[in-house]
Design a protein around this motif. Structure first.
Motif, PDB file in Angstrom:
ATOM      1  N   GLY A   1      43.241  40.074  40.378  1.00 17.35           N
ATOM      2  CA  GLY A   1      41.959  39.840  39.712  1.00 17.35           C
ATOM      3  C   GLY A   1      40.893  39.392  40.694  1.00 17.35           C
TER       4      GLY A   1
ATOM      5  N   SER B   1      48.893  38.978  39.207  1.00 21.63           N
ATOM      6  CA  SER B   1      47.687  39.236  38.416  1.00 21.63           C
ATOM      7  C   SER B   1      46.525  38.369  38.889  1.00 21.63           C
TER       8      SER B   1
ATOM      9  N   SER C   1      37.127  40.596  35.835  1.00 25.64           N
ATOM     10  CA  SER C   1      38.394  41.296  36.080  1.00 25.64           C
ATOM     11  C   SER C   1      39.599  40.372  36.076  1.00 25.64           C
ATOM     12  N   LEU C   2      39.412  39.139  36.541  1.00 25.79           N
ATOM     13  CA  LEU C   2      40.523  38.192  36.559  1.00 25.79           C
ATOM     14  C   LEU C   2      41.053  37.965  35.152  1.00 25.79           C
TER      15      LEU C   2
ATOM     16  N   LEU D   1      42.993  41.160  33.912  1.00 31.39           N
ATOM     17  CA  LEU D   1      44.344  41.328  34.457  1.00 31.39           C
ATOM     18  C   LEU D   1      45.313  40.277  33.922  1.00 31.39           C
TER      19      LEU D   1
END
Length: 457
Positions: free
Chosen positions: A108, A104, A147-148, A151
């Motif tokens: 990300g 993840s 986005s990091l 996720l």
């Protein structure tokens, strides 16, 4: 297996009660997640304007396209973890959890780069009107910078759900939803930050949920505890996670690509059509949440029972899940059908925007029952690890068939409604193929079938 706090052992007990008990926190949590996405649209539509609403609404398909692959990998990780949890294999569960979190973090970082660089190009390729472009680019770039956090939260929440804990992800979503709503109102109304303010509010809220779920995994004393120093890629575990997760990711990404193409067709009808369709998508998001949560519940239920080698219970859970979802779908479809205009007015007072949204709802609602059957079947088949099959069925119908329809048939009957018909047609064909596969194929592992016969369960 000893019952532990916050966890649910789904290998024994009354099936329909367990499915509902597991799905309800998921549902409420997803409602909150959908709520703060919807508040974005409500604030934008009422305090900025229909063009800004069109920008935010049309961004959803592109966001799903880029994030879809990694969300599919998270689905595969949940299948693996639920099976190890059902089999009580603590060592493999440990390395699965830490490999998942490493993936993840890598994913990300990759999405941030791809999303920021590619957003303007893809938006132009989608035929986004020039008056909508500045707001769309600004919103997307800010969104992808978070986005990091997105996720990490989804992977962490997936780990908790895989071991039967659907409550804590709910609590964390509630907190992040409140944060997002407050910041939306503050940034847009008080600070006049426009669509950028909506984007900043979203990524701050996602950061809060990511911190909370990571903290819960680190502080846990159970066999899925996250040890920061152990976060690394275990090659054998990664291969198994990717073998199950990549097909789901490809399915989500390619179906999202088909939706991007559908969105590009909608864009040709102007900002009002874009805003109306975007408003419909928000309503649709709420309406389909229970079906999506039962899909996740079916995946966890199937994974745990296959790990416990209880095939008969898997089949019983599938049937009961479908019955529950059909009852819900028929009820919500009737309610939405006769209250479409009133509900859509929440997003925009513009009568043209409401008209487009209402036309969409009235056309698609009668076919929601096909989605109900598909979601439970897909969740169950995924839980058995047969994600390649769900990928083939999904891509074949919701992408390839949808594109054939859009490119070959719609030009002969050019209208907004003709574009929308791509959805019920492909929902129906997907459901039919799901049913055929579930009845004709040996999708439950043989060792689980043999074990059920031996125990007489």
């Amino acid at each position: 297996m000893t019952q532990k706090k916050n966890q649910m052992n789904m290998t024994e007990g009354v099936i329909w009660k367990q499915l509902i008990a597991f799905a309800m926190p998921l549902l409420v949590g997803n409602l909150f997640q959908q709520l703060y996405n919807t508040v974005d649209s409500v604030v934008v539509g009422n305090f900025i304007g229909s063009e800004a609403l069109a920008a935010v609404g049309s961004s959803n398909s592109l966001i799903n396209l880029i994030i879809g692959m990694f969300m599919g990998i998270a689905t595969g990780a949940g299948v693996i973890i639920s099976q190890y949890y059902g089999a009580q294999d603590d060592q493999k569960l440990h390395w699965a959890v830490h490999t998942c979190m490493a993936l993840s973090l890598i994913g990300g970082a990759a999405i941030i780069v791809v999303g920021v660089v590619m957003s303007p190009l893809i938006l132009r390729w989608m035929g986004t009107p020039e008056e909508v472009m500045p707001n769309s680019v600004a919103y997307l770039r800010i969104y992808f910078c978070g986005s990091l956090f997105n996720l990490v939260y989804n992977m962490g929440a997936g780990i908790l759900r895989a071991v039967g804990d659907s409550k804590r992800p709910l609590y964390y979503l509630c907190v992040s939803s409140v944060v997002n709503i407050v910041l939306d109102l503050l940034f847009v109304i008080s600070f006049n930050m426009g669509t950028a303010g909506v984007g900043y509010a979203t990524i701050i809220a996602q950061a809060v949920s990511a911190v909370l779920v990571t903290r819960a995994l680190i502080r846990s004393e159970e066999n899925y505890r996250l040890v920061v120093s152990d976060i690394r890629i275990d090659k054998r575990m990664m291969k198994r996670i990717l073998r199950i997760g990549i097909p789901s990711g490809i399915q989500q990404s390619i179906i999202s690509l088909s939706n991007v193409i559908v969105q590009s067709n909608i864009n040709t009808y102007g900002a009002d059509a874009m805003a109306g369709y975007g408003s419909y998508c928000k309503v649709d998001g709420f309406a389909n949440l229970p079906l999506q949560t039962f899909c996740m519940a079916s995946t966890t239920f199937t994974g745990q029972n296959i790990g416990a080698r209880n095939a008969k219970r898997v089949k019983a859970g599938l049937v009961q899940g479908i019955v529950i979802c059909l009852i819900y779908t028929m009820t919500i479809a009737v309610v939405l059908y006769f209250n479409a205009d009133s509900i859509l007015r929440i997003f925009s007072p513009d009568p043209d925007v409401i008209a487009y949204g209402s036309r969409t709802l009235h056309l698609l609602l009668p076919f929601y029952w096909t989605i109900a059957i598909h979601q439970v079947l897909m969740g169950s088949i995924r839980g058995s690890g047969r994600t390649v099959v769900t990928m083939i069925i999904g891509i074949g119908n919701m992408c390839i068939l949808r594109m054939i329809y859009i490119n070959l048939l719609v030009p002969f009957f050019p209208s907004y409604e003709a574009v929308m018909w791509c959805y019920p047609i492909t929902w129906f064909t997907t459901m039919v193929m799901d049913i055929i596969y579930s009845l004709k194929a040996d999708w439950i592992p043989k060792e689980a079938v043999r074990s059920s016969k031996k125990t007489g369960d």
